[in-house]
Design a protein around this motif. Structure first.
Motif, PDB file in Angstrom:
ATOM      1  N   VAL A  58       0.816  -1.213   0.000  1.00 39.77           N
ATOM      2  CA  VAL A  58       0.000   0.000   0.000  1.00 39.77           C
ATOM      3  C   VAL A  58       0.852   1.266   0.000  1.00 39.77           C
ATOM      4  CG1 VAL A  58      -1.984  -1.124   1.073  1.00 39.77           C
ATOM      5  CG2 VAL A  58      -0.258  -0.007   2.516  1.00 39.77           C
ATOM      6  N   GLY A  59       2.179   1.095   0.061  1.00 44.41           N
ATOM      7  CA  GLY A  59       3.048   2.265   0.054  1.00 44.41           C
ATOM      8  C   GLY A  59       4.507   1.883   0.202  1.00 44.41           C
ATOM      9  N   PHE A  60       5.347   2.911   0.316  1.00 41.19           N
ATOM     10  CA  PHE A  60       6.783   2.694   0.434  1.00 41.19           C
ATOM     11  C   PHE A  60       7.438   3.888   1.104  1.00 41.19           C
ATOM     12  CE2 PHE A  60       5.946   4.812  -3.538  1.00 41.19           C
ATOM     13  CZ  PHE A  60       6.916   5.803  -3.605  1.00 41.19           C
ATOM     14  N   THR A  61       8.651   3.671   1.596  1.00 41.76           N
ATOM     15  CA  THR A  61       9.487   4.771   2.070  1.00 41.76           C
ATOM     16  C   THR A  61      10.646   4.898   1.094  1.00 41.76           C
ATOM     17  OG1 THR A  61      10.878   3.377   3.479  1.00 41.76           O
ATOM     18  CG2 THR A  61       8.883   4.334   4.490  1.00 41.76           C
ATOM     19  N   GLY A  62      11.292   6.038   1.100  1.00 35.62           N
ATOM     20  CA  GLY A  62      12.343   6.289   0.120  1.00 35.62           C
ATOM     21  C   GLY A  62      11.712   6.825  -1.153  1.00 35.62           C
ATOM     22  N   THR A  63      12.315   6.529  -2.288  1.00 36.09           N
ATOM     23  CA  THR A  63      11.773   6.964  -3.579  1.00 36.09           C
ATOM     24  C   THR A  63      11.191   5.762  -4.309  1.00 36.09           C
ATOM     25  OG1 THR A  63      13.846   6.597  -4.782  1.00 36.09           O
ATOM     26  CG2 THR A  63      13.548   8.767  -3.741  1.00 36.09           C
ATOM     27  N   ALA A  64      10.340   6.032  -5.290  1.00 37.98           N
ATOM     28  CA  ALA A  64       9.748   4.931  -6.055  1.00 37.98           C
ATOM     29  C   ALA A  64      10.826   4.155  -6.811  1.00 37.98           C
ATOM     30  CB  ALA A  64       8.702   5.458  -7.025  1.00 37.98           C
ATOM     31  N   ARG A  65      11.847   4.835  -7.281  1.00 40.18           N
ATOM     32  CA  ARG A  65      12.935   4.149  -7.995  1.00 40.18           C
ATOM     33  C   ARG A  65      13.799   3.319  -7.060  1.00 40.18           C
ATOM     34  NH1 ARG A  65      15.984   7.423 -12.594  1.00 40.18           N
ATOM     35  NH2 ARG A  65      16.692   5.307 -12.948  1.00 40.18           N
ATOM     36  N   HIS A  66      13.959   3.785  -5.809  1.00 36.67           N
ATOM     37  CA  HIS A  66      14.808   3.111  -4.827  1.00 36.67           C
ATOM     38  C   HIS A  66      14.094   3.034  -3.480  1.00 36.67           C
ATOM     39  CE1 HIS A  66      18.096   3.299  -7.665  1.00 36.67           C
ATOM     40  NE2 HIS A  66      17.843   4.580  -7.832  1.00 36.67           N
ATOM     41  N   PRO A  67      13.054   2.172  -3.388  1.00 38.10           N
ATOM     42  CA  PRO A  67      12.327   2.084  -2.120  1.00 38.10           C
ATOM     43  C   PRO A  67      13.210   1.496  -1.021  1.00 38.10           C
ATOM     44  CG  PRO A  67      11.632   0.341  -3.611  1.00 38.10           C
ATOM     45  CD  PRO A  67      12.556   1.228  -4.387  1.00 38.10           C
ATOM     46  N   LYS A  68      13.063   2.050   0.174  1.00 38.98           N
ATOM     47  CA  LYS A  68      13.825   1.535   1.320  1.00 38.98           C
ATOM     48  C   LYS A  68      13.039   0.448   2.045  1.00 38.98           C
ATOM     49  CE  LYS A  68      16.427   5.725   2.144  1.00 38.98           C
ATOM     50  NZ  LYS A  68      16.697   6.817   3.062  1.00 38.98           N
ATOM     51  N   ALA A  69      11.736   0.658   2.197  1.00 45.26           N
ATOM     52  CA  ALA A  69      10.855  -0.300   2.869  1.00 45.26           C
ATOM     53  C   ALA A  69       9.482  -0.210   2.226  1.00 45.26           C
ATOM     54  CB  ALA A  69      10.771   0.020   4.360  1.00 45.26           C
ATOM     55  N   LEU A  70       8.679  -1.239   2.425  1.00 46.53           N
ATOM     56  CA  LEU A  70       7.315  -1.248   1.890  1.00 46.53           C
ATOM     57  C   LEU A  70       6.305  -1.160   3.022  1.00 46.53           C
ATOM     58  CD1 LEU A  70       7.586  -4.096  -0.775  1.00 46.53           C
ATOM     59  CD2 LEU A  70       7.803  -1.623  -1.123  1.00 46.53           C
ATOM     60  N   ALA A  71       5.228  -0.440   2.776  1.00 45.50           N
ATOM     61  CA  ALA A  71       4.072  -0.438   3.677  1.00 45.50           C
ATOM     62  C   ALA A  71       3.131  -1.508   3.132  1.00 45.50           C
ATOM     63  CB  ALA A  71       3.399   0.923   3.691  1.00 45.50           C
ATOM     64  N   VAL A  72       2.789  -2.472   3.963  1.00 44.07           N
ATOM     65  CA  VAL A  72       1.949  -3.588   3.525  1.00 44.07           C
ATOM     66  C   VAL A  72       0.732  -3.725   4.430  1.00 44.07           C
ATOM     67  CG1 VAL A  72       3.886  -4.842   2.499  1.00 44.07           C
ATOM     68  CG2 VAL A  72       3.288  -5.268   4.883  1.00 44.07           C
ATOM     69  N   ARG A  73      -0.368  -4.209   3.838  1.00 41.20           N
ATOM     70  CA  ARG A  73      -1.586  -4.455   4.615  1.00 41.20           C
ATOM     71  C   ARG A  73      -1.567  -5.919   5.046  1.00 41.20           C
ATOM     72  NH1 ARG A  73      -5.222  -1.204   5.134  1.00 41.20           N
ATOM     73  NH2 ARG A  73      -5.050  -0.203   3.092  1.00 41.20           N
ATOM     74  N   LEU A  74      -1.444  -6.138   6.343  1.00 47.62           N
ATOM     75  CA  LEU A  74      -1.386  -7.483   6.905  1.00 47.62           C
ATOM     76  C   LEU A  74      -2.773  -8.124   6.898  1.00 47.62           C
ATOM     77  CD1 LEU A  74       1.014  -6.721   9.888  1.00 47.62           C
ATOM     78  CD2 LEU A  74       1.581  -7.780   7.696  1.00 47.62           C
ATOM     79  N   PRO A  75      -2.853  -9.449   7.023  1.00 44.76           N
ATOM     80  CA  PRO A  75      -4.155 -10.128   6.991  1.00 44.76           C
ATOM     81  C   PRO A  75      -5.159  -9.608   8.021  1.00 44.76           C
ATOM     82  CG  PRO A  75      -2.399 -11.728   6.766  1.00 44.76           C
ATOM     83  CD  PRO A  75      -1.743 -10.405   7.077  1.00 44.76           C
ATOM     84  N   ASP A  76      -4.690  -9.077   9.151  1.00 45.31           N
ATOM     85  CA  ASP A  76      -5.619  -8.556  10.161  1.00 45.31           C
ATOM     86  C   ASP A  76      -6.055  -7.118   9.878  1.00 45.31           C
ATOM     87  OD1 ASP A  76      -3.400  -7.048  10.838  1.00 45.31           O
ATOM     88  OD2 ASP A  76      -3.168  -7.892  12.841  1.00 45.31           O
TER      89      ASP A  76
END
Length: 93
Positions: A12-30
């Motif tokens: 659902v998102g990321f940190t850093g830049t789109a070309r070089h993401p540092k981490a991902l924001a993810v939606r967990l099953p809960d």
């Protein structure tokens, strides 16, 4: 007793830049949104070109800021099952 599960989750998102993401924001099953651990260079180079950022900023419940994306990427993660779960991206699905 297992303290981590391997699951497929939506990005659902990321940190850093789109070309070089540092981490991902993810939606967990809960339903919670969590930031992953720092991506490896190899994973960032595969995921980065597929990220489509949306305008603005979003925040996890913990207050971490990230750039939201279009919800069409799925990644496999190892997610801790405890309250403060550590999420590690394994691969792009």
């Amino acid at each position: 007793m297992r303290h981590a599960d391997t699951v497929d989750v939506a990005v659902v998102g990321f940190t850093g830049t789109a070309r070089h993401p540092k981490a991902l924001a993810v939606r967990l099953p809960d339903g919670r949104v969590a930031l992953s651990q720092r991506l490896t260079t190899a994973l960032a180079s595969v995921v980065g070109p597929r990220l489509v950022p949306q305008g603005g900023r979003a925040f996890t419940k913990a207050g971490d800021s990230y750039t939201p994306t279009v919800d069409d990427l799925v990644v496999e993660v190892v997610a801790g099952t405890t309250r403060h779960a550590v999420v590690t991206v394994v691969r792009l699905r």
